[in-house]
Design a protein around this motif. Structure first.
Motif, PDB file in Angstrom:
ATOM      1  N   SER A  39      10.938  13.617   8.328  1.00 23.71           N
ATOM      2  CA  SER A  39      10.705  12.290   7.741  1.00 23.71           C
ATOM      3  C   SER A  39       9.243  12.182   7.304  1.00 23.71           C
ATOM      4  N   LEU A  81       9.823  14.157   3.826  1.00 21.97           N
ATOM      5  CA  LEU A  81      10.730  13.768   2.746  1.00 21.97           C
ATOM      6  C   LEU A  81      11.245  12.345   2.960  1.00 21.97           C
ATOM      7  N   SER A  82      11.355  11.605   1.862  1.00 19.77           N
ATOM      8  CA  SER A  82      11.990  10.288   1.960  1.00 19.77           C
ATOM      9  C   SER A  82      13.492  10.513   2.068  1.00 19.77           C
ATOM     10  N   ALA A  83      14.193   9.446   2.413  1.00 19.94           N
ATOM     11  CA  ALA A  83      15.653   9.543   2.546  1.00 19.94           C
ATOM     12  C   ALA A  83      16.262  10.023   1.228  1.00 19.94           C
ATOM     13  N   ARG A 100      15.932  15.536  10.106  1.00 22.41           N
ATOM     14  CA  ARG A 100      15.303  14.267   9.744  1.00 22.41           C
ATOM     15  C   ARG A 100      16.269  13.113   9.920  1.00 22.41           C
ATOM     16  N   THR A 103      22.372  11.332   9.081  1.00 27.42           N
ATOM     17  CA  THR A 103      23.728  11.081   9.563  1.00 27.42           C
ATOM     18  C   THR A 103      24.732  12.026   8.916  1.00 27.42           C
ATOM     19  N   THR A 152      20.309   5.840   1.976  1.00 28.95           N
ATOM     20  CA  THR A 152      20.696   5.974   3.387  1.00 28.95           C
ATOM     21  C   THR A 152      22.123   5.472   3.615  1.00 28.95           C
ATOM     22  N   ALA A 177      10.032   4.374   4.031  1.00 23.65           N
ATOM     23  CA  ALA A 177      10.324   3.592   5.233  1.00 23.65           C
ATOM     24  C   ALA A 177       9.161   2.660   5.580  1.00 23.65           C
ATOM     25  N   GLU A 222      26.268   6.673  13.730  1.00 23.03           N
ATOM     26  CA  GLU A 222      25.245   7.471  13.050  1.00 23.03           C
ATOM     27  C   GLU A 222      24.969   8.734  13.872  1.00 23.03           C
TER      28      GLU A 222
END
Ligand code: GSH
Length: 338
Positions: A39, A81-83, A100, A103, A152, A177, A222
């Motif tokens: 993340s 990394l972003s989602a 990261r 799910t 997400t 985030a 999740e």
């Protein structure tokens, strides 16, 4: 096409696909490190300190894989990394493994061309609101504005939950985030929603963490775990069994503190197999015989990692709950290491 040409073409295609898709372990060995997608900063899961050292339970999966391959848990490079960015990074080969808070879902597992290597944290989505709103359950959120990360499962579950309960909401979405947290903190939305563990982690970043409450509802499943690309089963196995080795070690009572003593004196065949003094399990994975010894020695078992980064003595204060071992009533159940 003449039959021999067809066969030749088929052979070449197999060779090509083998070269392109079946060599991650060799590639990783050749470059000398594991490139791990994490993340952009989620305390307890994957978080950098001021010196850029990454820690957390997701980081420990990266470190375990490196310890298994190189006998060196430090042989990891991290890609924050972003989602939204995370799956492309895996598909393009920019990273070898994604660890990261991701799910496991059907679409990701199939259409996105990914393979989940297990679950290192069983979670569920929740809601956080300011205490002074006086809200005690999620059904009172009709008409609320909700801050959420794009890309997400959170976004999808949010819409499902409100639709299923015939109530409305106004999404306020961001890619990063920290933008979501800042927006919520500054009052741009009434509600912050993400995985419950994420709420516990991000809450620390709020200007007054005690002024907020996490509502009791858990609106989704999740299962978070490490991910690799489709097409390289041997690499999937390495990541999968590195995680299982951590959980198996906890089940067997092997810790980073007692691993040497256990290796030298334990009469338990399961301990001997895991630590490589009996049989040669590592060979099946293309790894050295002490692959799991190095994981436990350098990273610790699953319970140690959990308590170090997200457990009751950390600022996240997360109970083991679903993440207890199966024999303690939880869901963590390592497949037999034999
Ligand atoms: N588990 C969910 C949510 C994952 C997610 O990205 N959550 C956000 C909010 S906690 C996050 O991790 N942000 C950290 C970051 O982007 O660095 C998923 O796989 O889609």
């Amino acid at each position: 096409m003449h039959i021999s040409k067809v066969l030749l073409a088929a052979g070449a295609a197999t060779l090509l696909s083998t070269a392109a898709f079946a060599g991650t372990l060799d590639d990783v060995r050749a470059k000398g490190f594991v490139q791990c997608g994490v993340s952009q900063g989620l305390p307890g899961f994957s978080n950098p300190d001021e010196q850029g050292n990454w820690t957390g339970i997701d980081v420990d999966v990266c470190r375990a894989v490196a310890a298994a391959i190189f006998g060196d848990s430090e042989a990891v490079k991290y890609s924050p990394l972003s989602a939204k960015e995370r799956f492309t990074a895996l598909q393009s080969g920019e990273i070898d493994v994604l660890s990261r808070n991701t799910t496991w879902t059907l679409v990701r597992d199939t259409s996105l061309g990914l393979n989940f290597a297990g679950v290192n944290y069983y979670d569920g989505q929740g809601f956080m609101v300011r205490k002074d709103l006086g809200i005690t359950n999620a059904l009172e959120l009709d008409g609320a504005s909700v801050c959420v990360n794009i890309g997400t499962t959170t976004e999808l579950n949010l819409s499902d939950y409100f639709r299923a309960n015939s109530i409305s909401f106004e999404p306020v979405v961001f890619e990063k985030a920290d933008e979501v947290v800042a927006a919520y903190d500054s009052g741009r939305c009434d509600v912050y929603t993400t995985d419950q563990s994420g709420l516990a982690a991000q809450r620390i970043k709020l200007s007054d963490p005690d002024a907020h409450v996490i509502l009791p509802e858990i609106i989704s499943k999740e299962p978070l775990g490490p991910v690799v690309s489709h097409g390289d089963d041997a690499w999937l196995d390495v990541v999968k069994w590195s995680l299982y080795a951590m959980i198996e070690a906890e089940e067997l009572g092997v810790t980073s503190g007692n691993v040497d003593q256990m290796r030298d004196t334990s009469p338990n065949p399961g301990v001997k197999r895991l630590l490589g003094t009996e049989g040669d399990l590592g060979k099946n994975l293309g790894l050295p015989g002490d692959w799991a010894y190095n994981i436990v020695k350098q990273v610790g078992n699953y319970g140690e990692s959990y308590e170090r980064y997200v457990g009751l003595n950390t600022s996240l204060k997360l109970e083991r709950g679903l993440n207890a071992l199966w024999k303690d009533g939880g869901l963590q159940y390592p497949m037999p290491v034999r």
